[in-house]
Design an enzyme around this catalytic site. Structure first.
Site, PDB file in Angstrom:
ATOM      1  N   ARG A  27     -13.680  87.797  16.043  1.00 14.82           N
ATOM      2  CA  ARG A  27     -12.745  87.030  15.272  1.00 14.82           C
ATOM      3  C   ARG A  27     -11.346  87.253  15.937  1.00 14.82           C
ATOM      4  O   ARG A  27     -10.385  86.044  15.897  1.00 14.82           O
ATOM      5  CB  ARG A  27     -12.629  87.242  13.843  1.00 14.82           C
ATOM      6  CG  ARG A  27     -13.927  86.659  13.207  1.00 14.82           C
ATOM      7  CD  ARG A  27     -13.789  86.961  11.573  1.00 14.82           C
ATOM      8  NE  ARG A  27     -14.495  86.015  11.095  1.00 14.82           N
ATOM      9  CZ  ARG A  27     -15.096  86.279  10.024  1.00 14.82           C
ATOM     10  NH1 ARG A  27     -14.955  87.383   9.265  1.00 14.82           N
ATOM     11  NH2 ARG A  27     -15.755  85.010   9.313  1.00 14.82           N
ATOM     12  N   GLY A  87     -21.517  84.859   8.706  1.00 10.88           N
ATOM     13  CA  GLY A  87     -21.006  86.177   9.367  1.00 10.88           C
ATOM     14  C   GLY A  87     -22.341  86.817   9.631  1.00 10.88           C
ATOM     15  O   GLY A  87     -22.397  87.086  10.795  1.00 10.88           O
ATOM     16  N   GLY A 147     -18.627  80.916   4.695  1.00 10.62           N
ATOM     17  CA  GLY A 147     -18.244  80.240   3.717  1.00 10.62           C
ATOM     18  C   GLY A 147     -17.506  78.908   4.043  1.00 10.62           C
ATOM     19  O   GLY A 147     -17.682  77.677   3.247  1.00 10.62           O
TER      20      GLY A 147
END
Ligand code: ADP
Ligand code: MG
Length: 403
Positions: free
Chosen positions: A35, A361, A384
Site C-alpha cells: 500500500r 485485502g 471494501g
C-alpha cells in the site's frame, strides 16, 4: 474531476494528500508494504512539482468507545510512525513524522516544511472525530491545506473527516481538490466491472471469505450484472445450510439463512455452490482431515472447497470473458487449505484475452503469496471499496466529493 496532473501552480503550496498506509503489521513491523508503494507515483509527482506534501492515513482500528486504557493500547499498536522511515527509503528522501494530529506541534510541523518536502501525520483514527466526519476536526485539518489530493482508494468508501470533510471544506473555499494516480487507475479498472459491456460476457463473479452479512448487498448487485456467481469460502456454508444441507460446525450466519435462500432462488441457477469440502475436526490443532461431499458431518467443519468444486469452478471460469473475485475459497493462511484458492488463481491464469479483477485485502495477499499477481488484469488495493463500488453502481463518497 481533476487528477493530480491537472493541479497547477502547487510549488510552495501545502498539498494535503490522503493516502492508504493501512499496512499489515507483525510484531510492530510492516509485513507487506504494497500500500505504501501504491501511493508512491502520486507523492513523487507532488514532490517533483515542489509542493509541501502533508500525508494523512489511518492505520488499523481505534475504538474510542472502549475504556481509556484499551484505547491507549490500540493507539500504541496502530502508531503510524513505523511507516515514515519505510516511505523515506522508497522515496529516497527524508520523511518527517508528526506524532500529533492537531495543536501547535501539528501546525508547526506543517509550517516547517520546505518546497518538495514530505510530512506524515499520525494515524487519523487517533481522533475520535475522524470516523464521524466531525466538522470541527475537518476544519482543523483543512486549515493548513492549499489543495487536496485523494489517493486512498482503500478508504474511498468511507465519508470520514480525512476522506470527505477536508475536500468538502476546501471546495467551498474555492481551493483545488483532485484524485491521485492510484484512485484514477482503480476507478478506471473497476468501472469495467460496474458498467458491463456485452463483449465482456460471460461475466463471472467469485465470492468467498468470511462474512455473508458484509457482502450481502454486493450479491444482490452482482446478480443484476453477472452471468454466474461462484460462492466458496466460509460464506458458502450459510447458503448450504439454507438449502437444507448438513454443515457440521462450519461457520454460519443463522440470521442470513432467509436471505441466502431467497438469493439462491432468485438467481435461478446462476449461483454455483460447492459440491464438496475439505473438512477438519477443529479450526486449529485439528487431528482429522477429510474430503466430504455436499454434507459436512457433525463434529467437522469446512475449511476449503474440495477438488470437485475446484474443477467445477475452474470450468465456469474457463468460459468467462470477465472475472471479479473477492474472498479466498478457504483458510488459505494454513497450508492444508490453500488448494481451492490456488485452483481459482490457476483457472484465471489460464484465461486468454479475458479481463480479471481481484479485490480484497486477504484475496490480494493470497494471490501475491501464491505468485499469481501478474495473471490478473487488475489487483485492487481496496477490498471494501471495490465491493462498494459495485454495490453503488460506481459511486464512492470519497470520490464523488472530488467532482
Ligand atoms: P477479503 O479480505 O479478500 O475481502 P475476507 O476478509 O472476507 O476476504 O475473508 C478472508 C478470510 O476468510 C481469511 O482469513 C480466510 O481464512 C477466511 N476463510 C475462508 N474460508 C473459510 C472457512 N471455510 N472457514 C473459516 N474461515 C475461512
Ligand atoms: Mg479481509
Amino acid at each position: 474531476m481533476l487528477n493530480v496532473d491537472q493541479l497547477k501552480n502547487i510549488k510552495g503550496k501545502v498539498v494535503v494528500c490522503r493516502v492508504d498506509f493501512n499496512v499489515p503489521l507483525k510484531d510492530g513491523a510492516i509485513r507487506d508494504d504494497n500500500r505504501v508503494r501504491a501511493a508512491l507515483p502520486t507523492i513523487q509527482k507532488l514532490v517533483k512539482e515542489g509542493a509541501r506534501v502533508v500525508l494523512f492515513s489511518h492505520l488499523g482500528k481505534v475504538k474510542h468507545k472502549e475504556a481509556p486504557e484499551v484505547v491507549e493500547a490500540q493507539k500504541a499498536k496502530n502508531n503510524l510512525a513505523v511507516v515514515a522511515p519505510r516511505l523515506g527509503e522508497l522515496l529516497g528522501q527524508k520523511v518527517a513524522f508528526c506524532p500529533e494530529t492537531r495543536g501547535d506541534a501539528f501546525v508547526n510541523a506543517v509550517k516547517a516544511l520546505k518546497d518538495g518536502e514530505v510530512l506524515l501525520i499520525q494515524n487519523t483514527r487517533y481522533e475520535k472525530g475522524e470516523e464521524k466526519n466531525d466538522p470541527e476536526l475537518a476544519k482543523i485539518w483543512a486549515s493548513v491545506a492549499d489543495a487536496y489530493v485523494m489517493d486512498a482508494f482503500g478508504s474511498a468508501h468511507r465519508a470520514h473527516a480525512s476522506t470527505y470533510g477536508i475536500p468538502e471544506i476546501l471546495k467551498a473555499e474555492g481551493k483545488p481538490v483532485a484524485c491521485g494516480y492510484l484512485v484514477e487507475k482503480e476507478i478506471a479498472n473497476l468501472m469495467r466491472c460496474v458498467d458491463v459491456k456485452d463483449s465482456d460476457r460471460p461475466y463471472v463473479a467469485i465470492l468467498g471469505g468470511l462474512k455473508v452479512s458484509d457482502k450481502i448487498k454486493v450479491i444482490d448487485s452482482l446478480l443484476k450484472k453477472c452471468d454466474k456467481i461462484l460462492i466458496g469460502g466460509a460464506m458458502a456454508y450459510t447458503f448450504k445450510k439454507a438449502l437444507g444441507y448438513e454443515i457440521g460446525s462450519s461457520p454460519v450466519e443463522d440470521d442470513q439463512l432467509d436471505y441466502a435462500r431467497n438469493c439462491f432462488k432468485e438467481a435461478n441457477g446462476r449461483i454455483v455452490l460447492p459440491v464438496d469440502s475439505v473438512v477438519t475436526d477443529a479450526f486449529e490443532g485439528w487431528t482429522k482431515k477429510e474430503v466430504v461431499g455436499d454434507n459436512v458431518p457433525a463434529g467437522y467443519q469446512g475449511m476449503d472447497i474440495g477438488p470437485k468444486t475446484a474443477e467445477l469452478f475452474a470450468s465456469e471460469i474457463a468460459k468467462a470473458k470477465m472475472i471479479f473475485w473477492n474472498g479466498p475459497m478457504g483458510v488459505f493462511e494454513q497450508k492444508d487449505f490453500q488448494n481451492g484458492t490456488v485452483a481459482i488463481c490457476k483457472a484465471v491464469a489460464g484465461l486468454k484475452g479475458a479481463f480479471s479483477v481481484c479485490g480484497g485485502g486477504d484475496s490480494a495477499a493470497a494471490i501475491k503469496e501464491f505468485g499469481y499477481k501478474e495473471s490478473f488484469s487488475h489487483v485492487s488495493t481496496g477490498g471494501g471499496a471495490s465491493l462498494e463500488m459495485i454495490e453503488n453502481d460506481g459511486h464512492l463518497p470519497g470520490v464523488d466529493i472530488l467532482k
